[in-house]
Design a protein around this motif. Sequence first.
Motif, PDB file in Angstrom:
ATOM      1  N   LEU A  67     -84.544  -3.874  38.722  1.00  0.00           N
ATOM      2  CA  LEU A  67     -84.082  -4.332  40.039  1.00  0.00           C
ATOM      3  C   LEU A  67     -82.606  -4.709  40.086  1.00  0.00           C
ATOM      4  O   LEU A  67     -82.093  -5.031  41.161  1.00  0.00           O
ATOM      5  N   THR A  68     -81.920  -4.690  38.964  1.00  0.00           N
ATOM      6  CA  THR A  68     -80.532  -5.171  38.956  1.00  0.00           C
ATOM      7  C   THR A  68     -79.586  -4.274  39.747  1.00  0.00           C
ATOM      8  O   THR A  68     -78.454  -4.670  40.030  1.00  0.00           O
ATOM      9  N   GLN A  69     -80.039  -3.075  40.109  1.00  0.00           N
ATOM     10  CA  GLN A  69     -79.187  -2.163  40.876  1.00  0.00           C
ATOM     11  C   GLN A  69     -79.064  -2.570  42.346  1.00  0.00           C
ATOM     12  O   GLN A  69     -78.193  -2.058  43.064  1.00  0.00           O
ATOM     13  N   PHE A  70     -79.940  -3.460  42.801  1.00  0.00           N
ATOM     14  CA  PHE A  70     -79.983  -3.786  44.231  1.00  0.00           C
ATOM     15  C   PHE A  70     -79.188  -5.059  44.550  1.00  0.00           C
ATOM     16  O   PHE A  70     -79.085  -5.956  43.716  1.00  0.00           O
ATOM     17  N   ARG A  71     -78.647  -5.086  45.742  1.00  0.00           N
ATOM     18  CA  ARG A  71     -77.957  -6.279  46.216  1.00  0.00           C
ATOM     19  C   ARG A  71     -78.905  -7.472  46.162  1.00  0.00           C
ATOM     20  O   ARG A  71     -80.061  -7.376  46.603  1.00  0.00           O
ATOM     21  N   THR A  72     -78.427  -8.591  45.633  1.00  0.00           N
ATOM     22  CA  THR A  72     -79.298  -9.749  45.431  1.00  0.00           C
ATOM     23  C   THR A  72     -78.731 -10.959  46.164  1.00  0.00           C
ATOM     24  O   THR A  72     -77.614 -11.398  45.901  1.00  0.00           O
ATOM     25  N   LEU A  73     -79.530 -11.494  47.088  1.00  0.00           N
ATOM     26  CA  LEU A  73     -79.127 -12.618  47.920  1.00  0.00           C
ATOM     27  C   LEU A  73     -79.921 -13.849  47.501  1.00  0.00           C
ATOM     28  O   LEU A  73     -81.149 -13.863  47.606  1.00  0.00           O
ATOM     29  N   GLY A  94     -76.500 -19.645  52.567  1.00  0.00           N
ATOM     30  CA  GLY A  94     -77.430 -20.423  53.384  1.00  0.00           C
ATOM     31  C   GLY A  94     -77.782 -21.805  52.899  1.00  0.00           C
ATOM     32  O   GLY A  94     -77.993 -22.698  53.704  1.00  0.00           O
ATOM     33  N   GLY A  95     -77.944 -22.004  51.587  1.00  0.00           N
ATOM     34  CA  GLY A  95     -78.279 -23.325  51.070  1.00  0.00           C
ATOM     35  C   GLY A  95     -79.759 -23.648  51.035  1.00  0.00           C
ATOM     36  O   GLY A  95     -80.206 -24.438  50.215  1.00  0.00           O
ATOM     37  N   ASP A  96     -80.539 -23.049  51.928  1.00  0.00           N
ATOM     38  CA  ASP A  96     -81.992 -23.221  51.907  1.00  0.00           C
ATOM     39  C   ASP A  96     -82.630 -21.976  52.515  1.00  0.00           C
ATOM     40  O   ASP A  96     -81.941 -21.010  52.868  1.00  0.00           O
ATOM     41  N   VAL A  97     -83.957 -21.987  52.614  1.00  0.00           N
ATOM     42  CA  VAL A  97     -84.677 -20.803  53.101  1.00  0.00           C
ATOM     43  C   VAL A  97     -84.227 -20.419  54.506  1.00  0.00           C
ATOM     44  O   VAL A  97     -83.978 -19.243  54.802  1.00  0.00           O
ATOM     45  N   ASN A  98     -84.109 -21.409  55.377  1.00  0.00           N
ATOM     46  CA  ASN A  98     -83.712 -21.118  56.764  1.00  0.00           C
ATOM     47  C   ASN A  98     -82.299 -20.552  56.827  1.00  0.00           C
ATOM     48  O   ASN A  98     -82.016 -19.635  57.605  1.00  0.00           O
ATOM     49  N   PHE A 103     -78.656 -15.799  57.450  1.00  0.00           N
ATOM     50  CA  PHE A 103     -77.642 -14.881  56.938  1.00  0.00           C
ATOM     51  C   PHE A 103     -78.147 -13.444  56.974  1.00  0.00           C
ATOM     52  O   PHE A 103     -77.430 -12.524  57.402  1.00  0.00           O
ATOM     53  N   ILE A 104     -79.378 -13.222  56.535  1.00  0.00           N
ATOM     54  CA  ILE A 104     -79.933 -11.870  56.505  1.00  0.00           C
ATOM     55  C   ILE A 104     -80.038 -11.305  57.915  1.00  0.00           C
ATOM     56  O   ILE A 104     -79.686 -10.139  58.171  1.00  0.00           O
ATOM     57  N   ARG A 105     -80.500 -12.129  58.844  1.00  0.00           N
ATOM     58  CA  ARG A 105     -80.611 -11.661  60.229  1.00  0.00           C
ATOM     59  C   ARG A 105     -79.252 -11.278  60.796  1.00  0.00           C
ATOM     60  O   ARG A 105     -79.124 -10.288  61.545  1.00  0.00           O
ATOM     61  N   ALA A 106     -78.221 -12.039  60.439  1.00  0.00           N
ATOM     62  CA  ALA A 106     -76.888 -11.801  60.997  1.00  0.00           C
ATOM     63  C   ALA A 106     -76.160 -10.650  60.321  1.00  0.00           C
ATOM     64  O   ALA A 106     -75.386  -9.935  60.973  1.00  0.00           O
ATOM     65  N   GLU A 107     -76.382 -10.444  59.025  1.00  0.00           N
ATOM     66  CA  GLU A 107     -75.550  -9.524  58.249  1.00  0.00           C
ATOM     67  C   GLU A 107     -76.232  -8.228  57.847  1.00  0.00           C
ATOM     68  O   GLU A 107     -75.550  -7.262  57.489  1.00  0.00           O
ATOM     69  N   LEU A 108     -77.552  -8.182  57.849  1.00  0.00           N
ATOM     70  CA  LEU A 108     -78.262  -6.975  57.420  1.00  0.00           C
ATOM     71  C   LEU A 108     -78.932  -6.299  58.604  1.00  0.00           C
ATOM     72  O   LEU A 108     -79.179  -6.927  59.644  1.00  0.00           O
ATOM     73  N   ASP A 109     -79.236  -5.032  58.428  1.00  0.00           N
ATOM     74  CA  ASP A 109     -79.831  -4.221  59.489  1.00  0.00           C
ATOM     75  C   ASP A 109     -81.296  -3.937  59.144  1.00  0.00           C
ATOM     76  O   ASP A 109     -81.583  -3.383  58.083  1.00  0.00           O
ATOM     77  N   PRO A 110     -82.237  -4.302  60.019  1.00  0.00           N
ATOM     78  CA  PRO A 110     -83.649  -4.025  59.738  1.00  0.00           C
ATOM     79  C   PRO A 110     -83.934  -2.545  59.463  1.00  0.00           C
ATOM     80  O   PRO A 110     -84.883  -2.212  58.746  1.00  0.00           O
ATOM     81  N   LYS A 111     -83.082  -1.654  59.997  1.00  0.00           N
ATOM     82  CA  LYS A 111     -83.312  -0.218  59.827  1.00  0.00           C
ATOM     83  C   LYS A 111     -82.755   0.324  58.514  1.00  0.00           C
ATOM     84  O   LYS A 111     -82.967   1.492  58.179  1.00  0.00           O
TER      85      LYS A 111
END
Length: 235
Positions: A67-73, A94-98, A103-111
Amino acid sequence: MLIAVTRPEEDAGPLTAKLAAMGHAVVMAPLLAIRPREEISIPALKWQALAVTSANGIRALPRGHGLTQFRTLTVGPQSMKAAEAAGFAAEAHGGDVNGLAAFIRAELDPKAGPILYLSGAETAGDLAAQLAAAGFDCRRVVLYDAVPAETLGAAGQALRAGRIDAVLLYSPRSARIWRGLVEQEGLTAGAARVAHLCLSRNVAAALPEGWNSAVSASPDEAAILRLLEQSGRTL
């Protein structure tokens, strides 16, 4: 001051070193023991990113995971350091789960592909549900169990003797376990006077009303250590 460190043994080393550098003594009170699961199955997909909310989510990965090839957040500095030590190119957000979900919702694309969420059996928040509600394909893989302690051990003896000045609590679950063990060992009156320094309001809410508690300004270790310094001036 004598500080009760409640983190699992795997996570406590760097924290105890920081406390020692600040001039504090430490009594260990690991409230959870990490038990990696066996025969973990991780889907072989082209992941858009990995989401990690605990350093143990990295430590419990089976060998040959690829899995080390993938972006890790990751959720914060400690989980990021664990990921980097394991060969991942990790980021902390983010600092916590929320915060990580935001961050993921704002910066990544569901598609753009699925998200792999590496977690324990019990979590402080539901990252997968938050991402699913935003249209992401989030696959959660449970890698470990966090087993609660049965006694307070040396921390209970120190608490009974009135020697503990502060307790550091990092999750609502650990706060509930601490409270339960304190009550089980008949130490409620003494514990109520100790400074309970909590990583978030949800952590503090797991403690009884009337207990001496304070919440760090942000959900990270640096903030809780600043809170400890501030509390030390009034103890």
